[in-house]
Design an enzyme around this catalytic site. Structure first.
Site, PDB file in Angstrom:
ATOM      1  N   HIS A 201     -29.387 -41.439  28.736  1.00 40.61           N
ATOM      2  CA  HIS A 201     -30.198 -40.611  28.211  1.00 40.61           C
ATOM      3  C   HIS A 201     -30.426 -39.418  27.906  1.00 40.61           C
ATOM      4  O   HIS A 201     -30.669 -39.018  26.500  1.00 40.61           O
ATOM      5  CB  HIS A 201     -31.637 -40.929  29.180  1.00 40.61           C
ATOM      6  CG  HIS A 201     -32.384 -42.752  29.077  1.00 40.61           C
ATOM      7  ND1 HIS A 201     -32.986 -42.885  29.995  1.00 40.61           N
ATOM      8  CD2 HIS A 201     -32.741 -43.336  27.661  1.00 40.61           C
ATOM      9  CE1 HIS A 201     -33.470 -44.291  29.924  1.00 40.61           C
ATOM     10  NE2 HIS A 201     -32.980 -44.658  28.328  1.00 40.61           N
ATOM     11  N   ARG A 308     -32.466 -55.574  25.234  1.00 45.84           N
ATOM     12  CA  ARG A 308     -31.436 -56.088  26.418  1.00 45.84           C
ATOM     13  C   ARG A 308     -32.666 -55.939  28.044  1.00 45.84           C
ATOM     14  O   ARG A 308     -33.239 -55.189  27.653  1.00 45.84           O
ATOM     15  CB  ARG A 308     -30.681 -54.668  27.183  1.00 45.84           C
ATOM     16  CG  ARG A 308     -29.415 -54.222  25.723  1.00 45.84           C
ATOM     17  CD  ARG A 308     -28.944 -52.571  26.681  1.00 45.84           C
ATOM     18  NE  ARG A 308     -28.131 -52.936  25.549  1.00 45.84           N
ATOM     19  CZ  ARG A 308     -27.853 -52.001  24.569  1.00 45.84           C
ATOM     20  NH1 ARG A 308     -28.786 -51.112  24.306  1.00 45.84           N
ATOM     21  NH2 ARG A 308     -26.697 -51.877  23.685  1.00 45.84           N
ATOM     22  N   ARG A 344     -32.648 -60.536  24.265  1.00 44.17           N
ATOM     23  CA  ARG A 344     -30.676 -61.264  24.899  1.00 44.17           C
ATOM     24  C   ARG A 344     -31.218 -61.334  26.438  1.00 44.17           C
ATOM     25  O   ARG A 344     -31.907 -61.303  27.188  1.00 44.17           O
ATOM     26  CB  ARG A 344     -29.879 -60.536  25.146  1.00 44.17           C
ATOM     27  CG  ARG A 344     -28.724 -60.916  25.459  1.00 44.17           C
ATOM     28  CD  ARG A 344     -27.437 -59.962  25.197  1.00 44.17           C
ATOM     29  NE  ARG A 344     -27.840 -59.047  26.000  1.00 44.17           N
ATOM     30  CZ  ARG A 344     -26.727 -57.984  26.297  1.00 44.17           C
ATOM     31  NH1 ARG A 344     -25.763 -57.784  25.574  1.00 44.17           N
ATOM     32  NH2 ARG A 344     -27.508 -57.093  27.356  1.00 44.17           N
ATOM     33  N   GLU A 443     -18.874 -62.728  22.177  1.00 43.61           N
ATOM     34  CA  GLU A 443     -17.949 -61.728  22.678  1.00 43.61           C
ATOM     35  C   GLU A 443     -16.753 -62.481  23.707  1.00 43.61           C
ATOM     36  O   GLU A 443     -16.226 -61.288  24.132  1.00 43.61           O
ATOM     37  CB  GLU A 443     -19.043 -60.896  23.044  1.00 43.61           C
ATOM     38  CG  GLU A 443     -19.945 -61.715  24.539  1.00 43.61           C
ATOM     39  CD  GLU A 443     -21.027 -60.792  25.654  1.00 43.61           C
ATOM     40  OE1 GLU A 443     -20.950 -59.913  25.424  1.00 43.61           O
ATOM     41  OE2 GLU A 443     -22.071 -61.865  25.372  1.00 43.61           O
ATOM     42  N   ASN A 466     -17.945 -54.974  21.698  1.00 45.41           N
ATOM     43  CA  ASN A 466     -17.920 -53.914  22.659  1.00 45.41           C
ATOM     44  C   ASN A 466     -16.680 -54.808  22.949  1.00 45.41           C
ATOM     45  O   ASN A 466     -15.800 -54.807  23.863  1.00 45.41           O
ATOM     46  CB  ASN A 466     -18.830 -53.839  22.802  1.00 45.41           C
ATOM     47  CG  ASN A 466     -19.661 -52.501  22.529  1.00 45.41           C
ATOM     48  OD1 ASN A 466     -19.251 -52.205  21.165  1.00 45.41           O
ATOM     49  ND2 ASN A 466     -20.489 -51.700  23.049  1.00 45.41           N
ATOM     50  N   ASP A 467     -17.268 -55.984  24.131  1.00 47.15           N
ATOM     51  CA  ASP A 467     -16.545 -56.990  25.462  1.00 47.15           C
ATOM     52  C   ASP A 467     -15.464 -58.208  24.542  1.00 47.15           C
ATOM     53  O   ASP A 467     -14.037 -58.506  24.734  1.00 47.15           O
ATOM     54  CB  ASP A 467     -18.024 -57.889  25.538  1.00 47.15           C
ATOM     55  CG  ASP A 467     -18.281 -57.384  26.814  1.00 47.15           C
ATOM     56  OD1 ASP A 467     -17.910 -56.545  27.207  1.00 47.15           O
ATOM     57  OD2 ASP A 467     -19.474 -58.435  26.950  1.00 47.15           O
ATOM     58  N   ARG A 477     -11.675 -50.046  28.617  1.00 48.55           N
ATOM     59  CA  ARG A 477     -12.253 -48.681  27.726  1.00 48.55           C
ATOM     60  C   ARG A 477     -12.480 -48.028  28.673  1.00 48.55           C
ATOM     61  O   ARG A 477     -12.710 -46.566  28.505  1.00 48.55           O
ATOM     62  CB  ARG A 477     -12.673 -49.118  27.167  1.00 48.55           C
ATOM     63  CG  ARG A 477     -13.724 -49.475  26.990  1.00 48.55           C
ATOM     64  CD  ARG A 477     -15.082 -50.038  25.417  1.00 48.55           C
ATOM     65  NE  ARG A 477     -16.377 -49.830  25.948  1.00 48.55           N
ATOM     66  CZ  ARG A 477     -17.206 -50.193  24.786  1.00 48.55           C
ATOM     67  NH1 ARG A 477     -16.968 -49.249  24.082  1.00 48.55           N
ATOM     68  NH2 ARG A 477     -18.510 -50.282  25.251  1.00 48.55           N
ATOM     69  N   CYS A 514     -23.729 -56.000  17.020  1.00 44.17           N
ATOM     70  CA  CYS A 514     -24.550 -55.778  17.512  1.00 44.17           C
ATOM     71  C   CYS A 514     -24.063 -54.709  17.976  1.00 44.17           C
ATOM     72  O   CYS A 514     -24.780 -54.001  19.492  1.00 44.17           O
ATOM     73  CB  CYS A 514     -25.858 -56.366  18.690  1.00 44.17           C
ATOM     74  SG  CYS A 514     -25.024 -57.652  19.763  1.00 44.17           S
TER      75      CYS A 514
END
Length: 594
Positions: A201, A308, A344, A443, A466-467, A477, A514
């Site tokens: 944040h 999320r 999701r 993913e 990302n995944d 990573r 996404c």
């Protein structure tokens, strides 16, 4: 704070994580934000009530401080980010945090600081085990609240940033979102910290305010004396100490070019994301809380591509009930109307709020009971969430999306539970969208390999890069020893994306992205060439992505993609792509060396 034993040489370069682009040039101002050292000590039974009272007083003081932060910034341009302080207030009131701290005092006979520290350690372990970087970085909010509580418990005052009366670059171990929200841009022109992440944040607030920032420098506070002249390049993650006159002039010109480009970007917010030859993309936002929506709309978002839902579950002993979930979903759907919202389902392991399932002994959590696997292990939990999502679908356009799908049987099982929830709501006379679009996250390598079969089962794909990249390349990573191998432009990743998009196109379903790759301007010609119709990203990225989309023809993207797919190495792909973009959009991708 450690002292510096040697002089800083001219043009000393430090490299961290650039989290907020731009150039800041000034002198350093050191701020003490080191973590509180809470010591555990045993107490007598007669002291239990005193220690609990001290904890409750610290909670109340922290509550007043956070409300004061809200009051100060409510009338500023950051008002849309007050949800971050609301998040801290929710953490402050968390039942598990209070219960565990009181239990530590009453049963373990620990002092309040020690009991609180143990409770915070439990919170920390929840977030550290999460694979998703964005979710994992929410642990920094727990750290911020914990530090505030510990400071108030121990009677330590906090060095205020409001007392700074000249233009400086702040150097600190860490800055909380509350710190960042109260920054006076006329005085604090940039900051660097020892710790921090790209999606924390604090980083989000720095970007929204246009404050150049570099985090994760590890030892900046130990190395940099107060008053040291320095340059912060928030785009590259570079910090230059004691810049020479030549370096100073170079970065001054770089700063001027960057600021001109940023002013130009403002004009793109309200324009459609459409290529010159008419290929239209829908740019949506990734959000975690309903109160983020106004800021996303202001940046030009056309809906939510990823909500999320994990934030309704994390850091609590028991999962939210149907009504609590419905209220949260209703708020975001109402705020985003008439644009579509993609929710999701739960994408995190559940050992912290479902006691009968203990995941703490998993050898490799990334390959364990997470995402849809966990949901199918507790089908009643999934059905409750699906009932809430279905109910809110009667109030506006909603899609449901299942994460971590690896095979057809999983999506069929999820759809079976969805249909059970529909049947229950029908019997109860509760409205819902009986044709709610159902999608899955692509993913895992297995999902990419059988994308053609999965496409027959759903209404849309959303690629979680990302995944997908991490699993395809077998690279963690977050591990500094192998993170350099995490390459979105690896030929294997391009082939996987080609396979996914071809399957979606042949099945006549929509395909979205996404992951972080969607927000990187350099990759846009590839994504356009593949035929992605929807990209979802953090809201501040949208204007820059729109600008690039409007300058790249769909036909050019396809032609470039065909060329890149013939190349064999990451270096070859990267060089070819960078050269192409430097030619097409030199002001954005041209070399910045003077």
């Amino acid at each position: 704070m450690a002292s510096v034993k040697t002089e800083i040489s001219p043009d000393t370069f430090l490299v961290g994580i650039g989290v907020s682009p731009g150039i800041a040039i000034g002198a350093t101002h050191l701020v003490n934000r080191a973590r509180m050292a809470a010591l555990e000590r045993r107490i007598r039974k007669s002291d239990v009530d005193v220690e609990i009272a001290a904890f409750e007083e610290a909670v109340e003081l922290s509550r007043r401080q956070l409300h004061e932060v809200k009051r100060r910034v409510a009338d500023r341009h950051l008002a849309e980010h007050l949800y971050i302080i609301d998040t801290h207030l929710l953490i402050l009131e968390d039942q598990m945090l209070h219960a565990e701290t009181r239990r530590g005092i009453r049963e373990d006979l620990l002092n309040a600081e020690g009991a609180l520290k143990r409770a915070l350690d439990q919170f920390r372990s929840v977030f550290e085990s999460i694979e998703d970087e964005y979710l994992r970085d929410r642990g920094s909010d727990v750290e911020s609240v914990g530090e505030r509580l510990l400071r108030n418990l121990m009677g330590e005052s906090e060095q205020s940033l409001s007392g700074i009366d000249r233009k400086v670059v702040v150097v600190a171990h860490d800055l909380s979102p509350a710190d960042t929200m109260q920054i006076d841009k006329d005085k604090i022109i940039g900051f660097v910290t020892d710790v921090g992440g790209r999606t924390s944040h604090t980083a989000i607030l720095a970007r929204s305010q246009g404050i150049p920032a570099v985090v994760g420098l590890e030892n900046a506070t130990a190395l940099i004396p107060g008053g040291t002249p320095l340059i912060v390049d928030g785009s590259s993650g570079t910090v230059i100490l004691n810049p020479t006159p030549e370096t100073f002039r170079e970065y001054l010109q770089k700063k001027q070019r960057y600021e001109y480009g940023e002013r130009e970007l403002l004009s793109y917010r309200s324009l459609p994301a459409e290529t010159p030859d008419g290929h239209r993309l829908v740019l949506r936002c990734n959000v975690e809380l309903p109160s983020e929506v106004p800021h996303a709309l202001a940046q030009g978002a056309e809906g939510v591509g990823l909500f999320r839902s994990e934030f309704l579950y994390l850091g609590r002993q028991f999962p939210p009930d149907e009504e609590e979930q419905f209220d949260a979903y209703r708020e975001i759907v109402t705020a985003m109307a008439p644009h579509e919202v993609t929710i999701r389902t739960l994408d995190v392991g559940g050992d912290k709020f479902v006691p009968e399932i203990n995941l703490s002994d998993e050898v490799n959590p990334a390959l364990g009971l997470r995402g849809v696997r966990f949901s199918l292990a507790d089908r009643q939990l999934l059905k409750i969430q699906l009932r809430a999502i279905l109910r809110v679908s009667a109030l506006g356009p909603v899609r449901v999306m299942f994460p971590m799908i690896s095979g057809v049987s999983e999506i069929r099982a999820c759809k079976s539970i969805l249909h059970q929830a529909m049947a229950e709501l029908s019997r109860e006379g509760i409205d819902f969208d009986g044709r709610i679009p159902v999608g899955i996250m692509i993913e895992t390598p297995s999902a990419a390999l059988i994308a053609d079969k999965l496409a027959r089962e759903v209404d849309f794909f959303s690629v979680g890069t990302n995944d997908l990249i991490q699993y395809c390349l077998a690279v963690d990573r977050s591990n500094e020893h192998v993170a350099y191998l995490y390459e979105p432009l690896h030929p294997a990743i391009l082939r996987a994306l080609q396979m996914i998009c071809r399957a979606a196109r042949q099945a006549g379903i929509k395909v979205a992205m996404c992951g972080e790759m969607a927000a990187e301007p350099l990759y846009l010609p590839i994504l356009i060439g593949f035929g992605f119709g929807e990209l979802s990203m953090n809201a501040p990225c949208i204007p820059r992505v729109k600008r690039v989309v409007r300058q790249i023809r769909y036909s050019e993207g396809k032609e470039l993609l065909e060329k890149l797919l013939q190349l064999s190495t990451v270096a070859e792909v990267t060089h070819c792509l960078e050269e192409e973009m430097m030619t097409r959009i030199p002001d954005l991708f041209g070399k910045t060396d003077i």
